[in-house]
Design an enzyme around this catalytic site. Sequence first.
Site, PDB file in Angstrom:
ATOM      1  CE  LYS A  71      51.477  41.655  -5.408  1.00 37.25           C
ATOM      2  NZ  LYS A  71      51.222  41.454  -3.901  1.00 37.25           N
ATOM      3  CG  ASP A 108      52.649  43.591  -0.648  1.00 38.76           C
ATOM      4  OD1 ASP A 108      52.102  44.728  -0.776  1.00 38.76           O
ATOM      5  OD2 ASP A 108      52.618  42.694  -1.319  1.00 38.76           O
TER       6      ASP A 108
HETATM    7  P1  NAP Z   1      47.624  33.292  -2.130  1.00 37.61           P
HETATM    8  O1  NAP Z   1      49.362  33.494  -2.495  1.00 37.61           O
HETATM    9  O2  NAP Z   1      46.965  32.655  -3.096  1.00 37.61           O
HETATM   10  O3  NAP Z   1      47.605  32.639  -0.736  1.00 37.61           O
HETATM   11  C1  NAP Z   1      46.248  32.344  -0.331  1.00 37.61           C
HETATM   12  C2  NAP Z   1      46.455  31.880   1.106  1.00 37.61           C
HETATM   13  O4  NAP Z   1      45.036  31.715   1.713  1.00 37.61           O
HETATM   14  C3  NAP Z   1      47.160  30.436   1.339  1.00 37.61           C
HETATM   15  O5  NAP Z   1      47.816  30.412   2.415  1.00 37.61           O
HETATM   16  C4  NAP Z   1      45.811  29.301   1.169  1.00 37.61           C
HETATM   17  O6  NAP Z   1      46.208  28.147   1.636  1.00 37.61           O
HETATM   18  C5  NAP Z   1      45.121  30.123   2.163  1.00 37.61           C
HETATM   19  N1  NAP Z   1      43.617  29.733   1.792  1.00 37.61           N
HETATM   20  C6  NAP Z   1      42.910  29.928   0.829  1.00 37.61           C
HETATM   21  N2  NAP Z   1      41.774  29.160   0.984  1.00 37.61           N
HETATM   22  C7  NAP Z   1      41.825  28.545   2.249  1.00 37.61           C
HETATM   23  C8  NAP Z   1      40.946  27.863   2.866  1.00 37.61           C
HETATM   24  N3  NAP Z   1      39.594  27.403   2.318  1.00 37.61           N
HETATM   25  N4  NAP Z   1      41.033  27.357   3.946  1.00 37.61           N
HETATM   26  C9  NAP Z   1      42.321  27.665   4.839  1.00 37.61           C
HETATM   27  N5  NAP Z   1      43.438  28.458   3.911  1.00 37.61           N
HETATM   28  C10 NAP Z   1      43.039  28.958   2.855  1.00 37.61           C
HETATM   29  O7  NAP Z   1      47.238  34.652  -1.860  1.00 37.61           O
HETATM   30  P2  NAP Z   1      47.748  35.927  -1.097  1.00 37.61           P
HETATM   31  O8  NAP Z   1      48.095  37.003  -2.212  1.00 37.61           O
HETATM   32  O9  NAP Z   1      48.714  35.689  -0.177  1.00 37.61           O
HETATM   33  O10 NAP Z   1      46.578  36.843  -0.395  1.00 37.61           O
HETATM   34  C11 NAP Z   1      46.341  36.288   0.933  1.00 37.61           C
HETATM   35  C12 NAP Z   1      45.084  37.232   1.394  1.00 37.61           C
HETATM   36  O11 NAP Z   1      45.876  38.562   1.913  1.00 37.61           O
HETATM   37  C13 NAP Z   1      44.041  37.608   0.692  1.00 37.61           C
HETATM   38  O12 NAP Z   1      42.757  37.759   1.201  1.00 37.61           O
HETATM   39  C14 NAP Z   1      44.323  39.022   0.078  1.00 37.61           C
HETATM   40  O13 NAP Z   1      43.438  40.091  -0.246  1.00 37.61           O
HETATM   41  C15 NAP Z   1      45.159  39.627   1.168  1.00 37.61           C
HETATM   42  N6  NAP Z   1      46.078  40.504   0.900  1.00 37.61           N
HETATM   43  C16 NAP Z   1      46.180  41.765   1.516  1.00 37.61           C
HETATM   44  C17 NAP Z   1      47.016  42.766   0.983  1.00 37.61           C
HETATM   45  C18 NAP Z   1      46.617  44.288   1.592  1.00 37.61           C
HETATM   46  O14 NAP Z   1      47.530  44.969   1.316  1.00 37.61           O
HETATM   47  N7  NAP Z   1      45.887  44.489   2.757  1.00 37.61           N
HETATM   48  C19 NAP Z   1      47.960  42.588   0.362  1.00 37.61           C
HETATM   49  C20 NAP Z   1      48.200  41.264  -0.152  1.00 37.61           C
HETATM   50  C21 NAP Z   1      47.209  40.406   0.003  1.00 37.61           C
HETATM   51  P3  NAP Z   1      46.986  26.962   0.864  1.00 37.61           P
HETATM   52  O15 NAP Z   1      48.353  27.377   0.838  1.00 37.61           O
HETATM   53  O16 NAP Z   1      46.673  25.775   1.570  1.00 37.61           O
HETATM   54  O17 NAP Z   1      46.312  27.117  -0.260  1.00 37.61           O
END
Ligand code: NAP
Length: 279
Positions: A71, A108
């Site tokens: 992305k 998004d």
């Molecule tokens: P990302 O950029 O990799 O960010 C991951 C996030 O999760 C960060 O804030 C990370 O914190 C946190 N995290 C991961 N493991 C953790 C733990 N053990 N304890 C506390 N925080 C933790 O991923 P993303 O793309 O933002 O996606 C995040 C979520 O949103 C996913 O579940 C994804 O499936 C969902 N999502 C949904 C949609 C939709 O259309 N519904 C779209 C996009 C994403 P740190 O910064 O500390 O690592």
Amino acid sequence: MTVTGEALVAGVMGWPVAHSRSPRLHGFWLRAYGVDGAYVPLAVPPDGFERALRALPALGFRGCNVTLPHKERALALADAADAAARRIGAANTVVVGADGALEVSNTDAFGFMENLRQRAPGWPAARPAAVLGAGGAGRAVVVALLDAGAPEVRLANRTAGRARDLAGEFGGRVLPVAWNEREDALDGAGLVVNATRLGMAGQPPLDLSLDPLPRDAAVCDLVYAPLETGLLRRAAARRLDAVDGLGMLLHQARPGFAAWFGREPEVTAALRAHVAEGL
Ligand code: NAP
């Protein structure tokens, strides 16, 4: 509908891409609207992404979605980007312009807000919102809430520096909150959003008591696998509006479909059921 030699073609580039629900989603709309088109999964590793992206015009693609881990690169490589992509720092939709230019956008934030308005129309928008997670999805949610006029966005992230950086970037209405004080951010809030990976299949659950949340608040989980997370179960048990992540996925796809295939698609119960199958 048979795909002919004149079919309009789009797809999704990711690595891995097999888990993506987008081919199922766009496939449903193509059939529902009788469009002569195809939407295909494109498994593209990081070291092949630039070549694959630049090949879209030559291959006659109308464009594509891009998902993890591409992305940010998509934004960097684009000829033009919309304001949302620039503010979020990532793109999820590519449209090949008439001259072959690669025009990117990020849908998004749009998808998040459209879904919230559809699934929780009574959500008290005039109150502070609490967002957990400052990754890509968290950034999109913050942008959406700021654009919707949220008076305050309380942002908690496990890695504190990421929440602080985002607050610094977006200004006074975004307040960083320490991860271990995340429950305090729910006090008086109209909305709480989980934008972390916690609660996803294979990940630990999100540890968050909803007790400090007012009775009329909405709870939104961006996780959609599983569809019903522990967080949403706790919200439903408290009779709060509980909004799952699938709707955001469905709504974020609308602008891309319209641009590639020339039809404004609708998010219906039948689409939801089709894309949710197996979740
Ligand atoms: P990302 O950029 O990799 O960010 C991951 C996030 O999760 C960060 O804030 C990370 O914190 C946190 N995290 C991961 N493991 C953790 C733990 N053990 N304890 C506390 N925080 C933790 O991923 P993303 O793309 O933002 O996606 C995040 C979520 O949103 C996913 O579940 C994804 O499936 C969902 N999502 C949904 C949609 C939709 O259309 N519904 C779209 C996009 C994403 P740190 O910064 O500390 O690592």
